[in-house]
Design an enzyme around this catalytic site. Structure first.
Site, mmCIF file in Angstrom:
data_model
loop_
_atom_site.group_PDB
_atom_site.id
_atom_site.type_symbol
_atom_site.label_atom_id
_atom_site.label_comp_id
_atom_site.label_asym_id
_atom_site.label_seq_id
_atom_site.Cartn_x
_atom_site.Cartn_y
_atom_site.Cartn_z
ATOM 1 C CE1 TYR A 1 -3.295 -2.560 5.953
ATOM 2 C CE2 TYR A 1 -3.087 -0.218 5.457
ATOM 3 C CZ TYR A 1 -3.205 -1.532 5.026
ATOM 4 O OH TYR A 1 -3.227 -1.807 3.682
ATOM 5 C CE LYS B 1 -0.051 -4.594 3.095
ATOM 6 N NZ LYS B 1 -0.500 -5.914 2.536
ATOM 7 C CB THR C 1 -0.900 0.002 1.259
ATOM 8 O OG1 THR C 1 -1.454 1.288 1.450
ATOM 9 C CG2 THR C 1 -0.126 -0.360 2.517
ATOM 10 C CG ASP C 2 -1.062 5.061 -0.972
ATOM 11 O OD1 ASP C 2 -1.624 4.454 -0.042
ATOM 12 O OD2 ASP C 2 -1.635 5.967 -1.630
ATOM 13 C CD GLU C 3 -3.164 3.674 4.749
ATOM 14 O OE1 GLU C 3 -4.328 3.550 4.401
ATOM 15 O OE2 GLU C 3 -2.823 3.758 5.931
HETATM 16 P P1 NAD Z 1 -9.909 -6.942 2.785
HETATM 17 O O1 NAD Z 1 -9.815 -6.676 4.250
HETATM 18 O O2 NAD Z 1 -11.153 -6.618 2.054
HETATM 19 O O3 NAD Z 1 -9.596 -8.480 2.493
HETATM 20 C C1 NAD Z 1 -8.551 -9.176 3.131
HETATM 21 C C2 NAD Z 1 -8.789 -10.672 2.913
HETATM 22 O O4 NAD Z 1 -7.692 -11.370 3.551
HETATM 23 C C3 NAD Z 1 -10.084 -11.196 3.544
HETATM 24 O O5 NAD Z 1 -10.755 -12.026 2.627
HETATM 25 C C4 NAD Z 1 -9.610 -11.990 4.761
HETATM 26 O O6 NAD Z 1 -10.460 -13.073 5.093
HETATM 27 C C5 NAD Z 1 -8.232 -12.469 4.299
HETATM 28 N N1 NAD Z 1 -7.319 -12.743 5.421
HETATM 29 C C6 NAD Z 1 -7.031 -11.936 6.471
HETATM 30 N N2 NAD Z 1 -6.172 -12.553 7.290
HETATM 31 C C7 NAD Z 1 -5.890 -13.763 6.734
HETATM 32 C C8 NAD Z 1 -5.056 -14.847 7.107
HETATM 33 N N3 NAD Z 1 -4.342 -14.804 8.236
HETATM 34 N N4 NAD Z 1 -4.987 -15.919 6.295
HETATM 35 C C9 NAD Z 1 -5.719 -15.978 5.142
HETATM 36 N N5 NAD Z 1 -6.539 -14.970 4.753
HETATM 37 C C10 NAD Z 1 -6.622 -13.884 5.535
HETATM 38 O O7 NAD Z 1 -8.655 -6.186 2.172
HETATM 39 P P2 NAD Z 1 -8.487 -5.490 0.732
HETATM 40 O O8 NAD Z 1 -8.926 -4.098 0.817
HETATM 41 O O9 NAD Z 1 -9.033 -6.385 -0.292
HETATM 42 O O10 NAD Z 1 -6.890 -5.471 0.629
HETATM 43 C C11 NAD Z 1 -6.178 -6.571 0.057
HETATM 44 C C12 NAD Z 1 -4.700 -6.261 0.076
HETATM 45 O O11 NAD Z 1 -4.448 -5.071 -0.654
HETATM 46 C C13 NAD Z 1 -4.130 -6.020 1.478
HETATM 47 O O12 NAD Z 1 -2.861 -6.601 1.538
HETATM 48 C C14 NAD Z 1 -4.052 -4.511 1.583
HETATM 49 O O13 NAD Z 1 -3.024 -4.122 2.454
HETATM 50 C C15 NAD Z 1 -3.734 -4.134 0.154
HETATM 51 N N6 NAD Z 1 -4.169 -2.799 -0.295
HETATM 52 C C16 NAD Z 1 -5.450 -2.385 -0.078
HETATM 53 C C17 NAD Z 1 -5.855 -1.141 -0.588
HETATM 54 C C18 NAD Z 1 -7.272 -0.651 -0.398
HETATM 55 O O14 NAD Z 1 -7.550 0.502 -0.716
HETATM 56 N N7 NAD Z 1 -8.207 -1.439 0.075
HETATM 57 C C19 NAD Z 1 -4.938 -0.329 -1.267
HETATM 58 C C20 NAD Z 1 -3.635 -0.791 -1.441
HETATM 59 C C21 NAD Z 1 -3.262 -2.035 -0.971
HETATM 60 O O1 DAU Z 2 -3.948 4.075 0.693
HETATM 61 C C1 DAU Z 2 -4.259 2.716 0.615
HETATM 62 C C2 DAU Z 2 -5.020 2.295 1.846
HETATM 63 O O2 DAU Z 2 -6.316 2.864 1.716
HETATM 64 C C3 DAU Z 2 -5.100 0.788 2.043
HETATM 65 O O3 DAU Z 2 -3.812 0.290 2.280
HETATM 66 C C4 DAU Z 2 -6.017 0.434 3.224
HETATM 67 O O4 DAU Z 2 -6.168 -0.968 3.316
HETATM 68 C C5 DAU Z 2 -7.354 1.077 2.985
HETATM 69 O O5 DAU Z 2 -8.192 0.844 4.106
HETATM 70 C C6 DAU Z 2 -7.204 2.586 2.762
HETATM 71 O O6 DAU Z 2 -6.793 3.246 3.982
HETATM 72 P P1 DAU Z 2 -7.465 4.632 4.427
HETATM 73 O O7 DAU Z 2 -7.273 4.809 5.880
HETATM 74 O O8 DAU Z 2 -7.045 5.747 3.536
HETATM 75 O O9 DAU Z 2 -9.000 4.266 4.053
HETATM 76 P P2 DAU Z 2 -10.392 4.515 4.782
HETATM 77 O O10 DAU Z 2 -11.439 4.126 3.810
HETATM 78 O O11 DAU Z 2 -10.431 3.897 6.136
HETATM 79 O O12 DAU Z 2 -10.411 6.086 4.965
HETATM 80 C C7 DAU Z 2 -10.224 6.975 3.867
HETATM 81 C C8 DAU Z 2 -10.168 8.380 4.439
HETATM 82 O O13 DAU Z 2 -11.464 8.721 4.930
HETATM 83 C C9 DAU Z 2 -9.230 8.530 5.620
HETATM 84 O O14 DAU Z 2 -8.628 9.818 5.557
HETATM 85 C C10 DAU Z 2 -10.148 8.448 6.840
HETATM 86 C C11 DAU Z 2 -11.428 9.059 6.317
HETATM 87 N N1 DAU Z 2 -12.677 8.562 6.932
HETATM 88 C C12 DAU Z 2 -12.907 7.212 6.918
HETATM 89 C C13 DAU Z 2 -14.068 6.700 7.475
HETATM 90 C C14 DAU Z 2 -14.324 5.202 7.472
HETATM 91 C C15 DAU Z 2 -13.610 9.453 7.466
HETATM 92 O O15 DAU Z 2 -13.404 10.693 7.458
HETATM 93 N N2 DAU Z 2 -14.752 8.946 8.028
HETATM 94 C C16 DAU Z 2 -15.021 7.602 8.078
HETATM 95 O O16 DAU Z 2 -16.078 7.198 8.620
#
Ligand code: NAD
Ligand code: DAU
Length: 354
Positions: A158, A162, A132-134
């Site tokens: 988190y 990562k 992730t970019d985080e």
């Molecule tokens: P998500 O939380 O929707 O899904 C995660 C999945 O991993 C779930 O199906 C869960 O059951 C499974 N899981 C968790 N722990 C596990 C374990 N110990 N063994 C096997 N399976 C397990 O997450 P997402 O948003 O789909 O993110 C997927 C990946 O992409 C993550 O690695 C996250 O860090 C990365 N990522 C997410 C975003 C975003 O915006 N959501 C952006 C950049 C990178």
């Molecule tokens: O940048 C990539 C990341 O983006 C991924 O690695 C993470 O898995 C994914 O959860 C996401 O992280 P963020 O913290 O940016 O996402 P989130 O959707 O939780 O929040 C987006 C922004 O919105 C953040 O600045 C917090 C804000 N927010 C979020 C929620 C849920 C609010 O202001 N109110 C809310 O209720």
């Protein structure tokens, strides 16, 4: 076949569906089915012999060894993780276990398997680590976007977990030669995203006439990428990515949270107007900020565009409208996602009911 972890979650499920829509190479999908994993996301693949699902934990070394030996994958795409920042603040332990220990176990199992492959297969093998970019931390308002050269400076449990998993993946390449690639992507949105994350959370809250809680002043900025574009980028990396390389992936769509929520409200005012004729945006409220809240992320995705020819197909406007329409069209998926566990989370995090 390819070995996907976390393929029942938001991005993983989209990736599995996208992969099998583009080719016939089977997928072994290992997912623990935590609260975020949902087999309904994969319902379209029922009866499809190209998809082998196993419920299990990436921390289970014996299971991993069995799966590698039995299925002989040519590549791993590692999505499994705990992914929600707010949950990591309330309970960091599971993030250390799943994200750090889990990646360690997977790397070790992949290394043991890879070390026994014939030379040509070993050279072609790939372990793609989805990050992730985080991990890069928070940008100042005037700072240029993150690149692959930006130092890791994570601020939440988190992102720290990562970042640690990135370091393990990198070290397994440098020390053992495992053919690892890593990608850092910005915020994804699209179908099947669990409604704890900003975009689906706000769509569902608006539809239920609940307040729309922006943390702090709502001026924090994120770069947004439709999940289909993220999946296409990972497909490209698995085909043409160079072992040992890192690729940053983003949508060049930087928006403040305030802008994103107002955009969702404007779409819903058109597609699902409020009964009283007022705008959904009138329900926006400002609530206590997230501790350690990163102010701004932005990604410069030039390397993957130049070297692998990838660029996003969706704009933020087109992707967001499709996403809002998807949630409007899938009330059953929403009802199932809003289980007892989801209601407990909303009560704990926001002090309201879902
Ligand atoms: P998500 O939380 O929707 O899904 C995660 C999945 O991993 C779930 O199906 C869960 O059951 C499974 N899981 C968790 N722990 C596990 C374990 N110990 N063994 C096997 N399976 C397990 O997450 P997402 O948003 O789909 O993110 C997927 C990946 O992409 C993550 O690695 C996250 O860090 C990365 N990522 C997410 C975003 C975003 O915006 N959501 C952006 C950049 C990178
Ligand atoms: O940048 C990539 C990341 O983006 C991924 O690695 C993470 O898995 C994914 O959860 C996401 O992280 P963020 O913290 O940016 O996402 P989130 O959707 O939780 O929040 C987006 C922004 O919105 C953040 O600045 C917090 C804000 N927010 C979020 C929620 C849920 C609010 O202001 N109110 C809310 O209720």
């Amino acid at each position: 076949m390819i070995f996907v972890t976390g393929g029942a979650g938001f991005i993983g499920a989209n990736f599995v569906l996208d992969w099998l829509a583009h080719c016939d190479e089977p997928v072994l999908n290992l997912d623990l089915l935590t609260y975020a994993g949902n087999l309904e996301n994969l319902a379209r693949l029922a009866g499809d012999a190209r998809h082998v699902f196993v419920q299990g934990d990436i921390c289970d070394a014996a299971l991993l060894a069995r799966l590698f030996a039995r299925h002989q994958p040519r590549a791993v795409a590692h999505f499994a993780a705990e992914s929600h920042v707010d949950r990591s603040i309330l309970g960091p332990g599971e993030f250390v276990r799943a994200n750090i220990e889990g990646t360690f176990c997977l790397l070790e199992a992949a290394r043991a398997y890879w070390a026994r492959l014939p030379a040509a297969e070993a050279r072609a093998f790939r372990f793609h680590h989805v990050s992730t970019d985080e991990v890069y931390g928070s940008l100042r308002p005037e700072a240029p976007p993150f690149t692959e050269q930006s130092p890791h400076a994570p601020n939440s449990p988190y992102s720290a977990s990562k970042a640690a998993s990135d370091h393990l993946a990198r070290a397994w390449h440098r020390t053992y030669g495992l053919p690892v690639t890593i990608s850092h992507c910005s915020n994804n949105y699209g179908p099947f995203q669990f409604p704890e994350k900003l975009i689906p959370f706000m769509i569902l809250a608006a539809l239920a006439d609940r307040p729309l809680p922006l943390y702090g002043d709502g001026a924090q900025a994120r770069d947004w990428l439709h999940v289909s574009d993220h999946c296409a980028a990972i497909r490209r990396i698995l085909v043409a990515g160079q072992a040992g390389e890192t690729y940053d992936i983003g949508g060049a769509s930087e928006r403040t949270n305030q802008e994103v929520v107002r955009h969702i409200c404007a779409l819903l005012d058109r597609l699902r107007p409020r009964a009283d004729g007022r705008s959904h945006a009138e329900r926006i409220v400002h609530v206590t900020d997230r501790p350690g809240h990163d102010r701004r992320y932005a990604i410069e995705a030039g390397k993957i565009t130049r070297e692998l020819g990838w660029q996003p197909a969706e704009t933020f406007a087109s992707g967001l409208e499709k996403t809002v329409r998807w949630y409007l069209d899938h009330p059953e998926w929403i009802a199932n996602a809003q289980s007892g566990a989801y209601r407990e989370w909303i009560a704990r995090q926001y002090g309201t009911t879902a």
